[in-house]
Enzyme design. Structure first.
Site, PDB file in Angstrom:
ATOM      1  CE  LYS A 277      -3.861  -1.937   2.720  1.00 42.75           C
ATOM      2  NZ  LYS A 277      -4.968  -1.726   1.770  1.00 42.75           N
ATOM      3  NE  ARG A 351     -10.794 -10.054  -1.449  1.00 41.51           N
ATOM      4  CZ  ARG A 351     -11.162  -9.157  -2.342  1.00 41.51           C
ATOM      5  NH1 ARG A 351     -11.467  -9.522  -3.576  1.00 41.51           N
ATOM      6  NH2 ARG A 351     -11.224  -7.878  -2.011  1.00 41.51           N
TER       7      ARG A 351
HETATM    8  N1  BES Z   1      -7.897  -3.872   4.577  1.00 43.99           N
HETATM    9  C1  BES Z   1      -8.138  -3.514   3.224  1.00 43.99           C
HETATM   10  C2  BES Z   1      -9.475  -2.773   3.029  1.00 43.99           C
HETATM   11  C3  BES Z   1      -9.605  -1.443   3.709  1.00 43.99           C
HETATM   12  C4  BES Z   1      -9.389  -0.279   2.993  1.00 43.99           C
HETATM   13  C5  BES Z   1     -10.019  -1.358   5.015  1.00 43.99           C
HETATM   14  C6  BES Z   1      -9.559   0.936   3.608  1.00 43.99           C
HETATM   15  C7  BES Z   1     -10.175  -0.141   5.617  1.00 43.99           C
HETATM   16  C8  BES Z   1      -9.958   1.006   4.910  1.00 43.99           C
HETATM   17  C9  BES Z   1      -8.173  -4.766   2.343  1.00 43.99           C
HETATM   18  O1  BES Z   1      -7.380  -5.810   2.763  1.00 43.99           O
HETATM   19  C10 BES Z   1      -7.689  -4.346   0.991  1.00 43.99           C
HETATM   20  O2  BES Z   1      -6.591  -3.904   0.906  1.00 43.99           O
HETATM   21  N2  BES Z   1      -8.555  -4.473  -0.015  1.00 43.99           N
HETATM   22  C11 BES Z   1      -8.211  -4.102  -1.332  1.00 43.99           C
HETATM   23  C12 BES Z   1      -8.741  -5.160  -2.267  1.00 43.99           C
HETATM   24  C13 BES Z   1      -8.251  -5.020  -3.669  1.00 43.99           C
HETATM   25  C14 BES Z   1      -6.761  -5.310  -3.744  1.00 43.99           C
HETATM   26  C15 BES Z   1      -9.007  -5.984  -4.544  1.00 43.99           C
HETATM   27  C16 BES Z   1      -8.872  -2.754  -1.636  1.00 43.99           C
HETATM   28  O3  BES Z   1      -9.996  -2.518  -1.199  1.00 43.99           O
HETATM   29  O4  BES Z   1      -8.221  -1.943  -2.274  1.00 43.99           O
HETATM   30 ZN    ZN Z   2      -5.382  -5.649   2.088  1.00 46.33          ZN
END
Ligand code: BES
Ligand code: ZN
Ligand code: ZN
Length: 496
Positions: A277, A351
């Site tokens: 990230k 997931r």
């Molecule tokens: N933990 C994150 C989702 C999240 C984002 C929680 C902002 C709280 C605030 C999750 O694991 C994630 O990174 N999801 C990705 C999925 C994508 C790579 C398909 C996302 O939402 O960008």
């Molecule tokens: Zn994530």
């Protein structure tokens, strides 16, 4: 903070403040407001006429030394339109009163409910609002921002004959709100003070304290069970994963009763892994265990409230780190169920750990599933910070849950689960891929991935990524973790 019903006439209760609420525009100033107006020789009517007291939602009017009352202050809170008013609004009103008066050094106050709002459900909502509002996130501040404390709140205006029902309702509200605050404390913990092992230790301490069964699976046991999706995420970290299993059993089980499974995402820190990230806001990924905290909070409340069905919480917990052994985009993992997963993006880790959590819950015999997870940024695009994204199959099961959300005063919105979205997680080389192909629908493809493991078991998925944390404080709520979804899950479990 003590909360109790006081059956004395409210005007003669000695207190730092008397609090009540006023409806917008059409307020007749009837009932106790008429009495207060009379004691103040028309003072309230004058305020209404001058436009200073309109009753607009959460408007605050504070009067000092009100005439004819033994309280040192009178606080009037706007309740919005009478026609749109719901019992749940009293949570916000009571919470707003608490935070406003607490910041002014008030130690105790009387909350006067108006006619038509004097049931046990109202007393419960007020207690919940007060206790949730009393929470501050200042554990690690040397100089506490707020060493001010509300010691006691009396609920007035209620029928004194119903005092024992009302006190029971207040205690129910206390259990639920304190469980919400228990979850909020966990969510606030930074990841160096809440690794998967530490989360397991805290769950153990809670379970012992309230009399729940608990078992923690260590990394060896997790490997033995072939939880390849959880292990795939965990392999990038030096901190070992855990699976926390918390059990509630009713005293006299009903034959053939459902067994409810609560699965919570417990990523104690989500760097994104190799699909790392950006630095901006990454610190917030300490709250990626919000689903785990939600389920532990719900279990804590259920230990006191004693539903008639068995409830098993399964909490897979790990860090998501980009270490030398981390999984990489393109890797294929074999989940506990035997399904193979192509890891397109290592940041779609929630997931994956839920996949094995759900499979394990089914192995333990749950007949109905609810999962809660800070799963996707996409749910914020869809519903902003307002509604929890609620998914589920069959639709009737989801509708039943949404009724509980409504009863609990938590905003949740049903999301579609059409087959077209399932198509988007087909993989070229494995059974499924962990992100959707094509554009958009990120929260839905995330939900579909979990459903691939829930299969035909009635299942609800709550995406709380945008609602489990608020960056801005509200008049009734400190900024930070909200404890959302616990009240709905508890209401739902109590109705099984
Ligand atoms: N933990 C994150 C989702 C999240 C984002 C929680 C902002 C709280 C605030 C999750 O694991 C994630 O990174 N999801 C990705 C999925 C994508 C790579 C398909 C996302 O939402 O960008
Ligand atoms: Zn994530
Ligand atoms: Zn995550």
């Amino acid at each position: 903070m003590q909360i109790q019903v006081d059956s004395q006439p409210y005007a003669s209760i000695q207190s730092d403040a008397l609090v009540t609420y006023v409806f917008h525009a059409d307020d007749k100033l009837d009932g106790p407001l008429a009495d207060i107006d009379r004691a103040m020789m028309g003072g309230l009517a004058t305020l209404v006429a001058s436009g200073e007291l309109t009753g607009k939602s959460l408007e605050l009017v504070l009067l000092h030394f009100p005439e004819g009352m033994d309280a040192k202050r009178l606080l009037l809170i706007g309740a919005g339109k009478r026609a749109k008013f719901e019992v749940g609004d009293l949570r916000k009103i009571a919470g707003t009163a608490l935070r406003y008066l607490k910041s002014r050094g008030v130690k105790n106050f009387v909350f006067l409910a108006r006619e038509g709002e004097r049931s046990a459900a109202v007393a419960q909502a007020i207690a919940e609002g007060l206790i949730v509002a009393d929470f501050e996130s200042d554990k690690y501040r040397s100089e506490k921002k707020n060493n001010k404390e509300i010691q006691s709140v009396s609920l007035a205006g209620f029928d004194s004959g119903a005092a024992s029902d009302l006190n029971a309702a207040i205690e129910k509200g206390r259990v639920i709100a304190e469980s919400q605050n228990f979850a909020r404390d966990l969510i606030n913990e930074p990841s160096n003070r809440l690794t998967p092992r530490m989360l397991a230790a805290k769950a153990e301490a809670m379970a012992r304290e309230v009399g729940l069964g608990i078992e923690v699976l260590d990394d060896r046991k997790i490997a033995e069970l072939k939880m390849g999706a959880l292990l795939g995420v965990a392999q990038g970290s030096v901190e070992p994963p855990r699976v926390i299993v918390v059990r509630y059993e009713p005293q006299t089980p009903r034959p053939g009763a459902p067994v409810l499974g609560l699965v919570g995402k417990g990523v104690t820190f989500d760097t994104g892994g190799i699909s790392i990230k950006p630095a901006d806001n990454m610190e917030k990924m300490k709250y990626d265990m919000g689903g785990a905290a939600t389920m532990l909070g719900a279990m804590r409340a259920l230990a006191f409230l004693k539903p008639s069905v068995s409830v098993i919480a399964v909490i897979p917990t790990t860090e998501n780190m980009p270490g030398g052994r981390a999984q990489k985009p393109g890797d294929v993992q074999v989940a506990m169920s035997g399904k193979t997963i192509e890891v397109i993006n290592t940041d779609a880790e929630g997931r994956m750990i839920l996949a094995d959590g759900v499979t394990y819950a089914k192995k333990l015999g749950v007949t109905h599933l609810i999962d809660a997870a800070t799963l996707t940024g996409a749910i914020q695009v869809a519903l902003a910070n307002v509604h929890v994204g609620a998914f589920g199959t069959p639709r009737e099961y989801l509708d039943q849950f949404l009724d509980s959300a409504k009863a609990a005063g938590e905003k949740m919105w049903p999301m579609p689960m059409d087959d077209e979205y399932q198509e988007m997680i087909k993989s070229n080389i494995a059974d499924i891929r962990n992100t959707g192909s094509g554009k958009g629908g990120g929260a839905i493809t995330g939900a579909w991935f979990i459903k691939e493991f829930a299969e035909d078991t009635p299942w609800i998925h709550l995406d709380i990524a945008a609602t489990c944390w608020v960056d801005e404080g509200r008049p009734w709520l400190a900024k930070g973790p909200t404890g959302v979804a616990i009240r709905s899950i508890v209401d739902f479990a109590m109705k099984q």
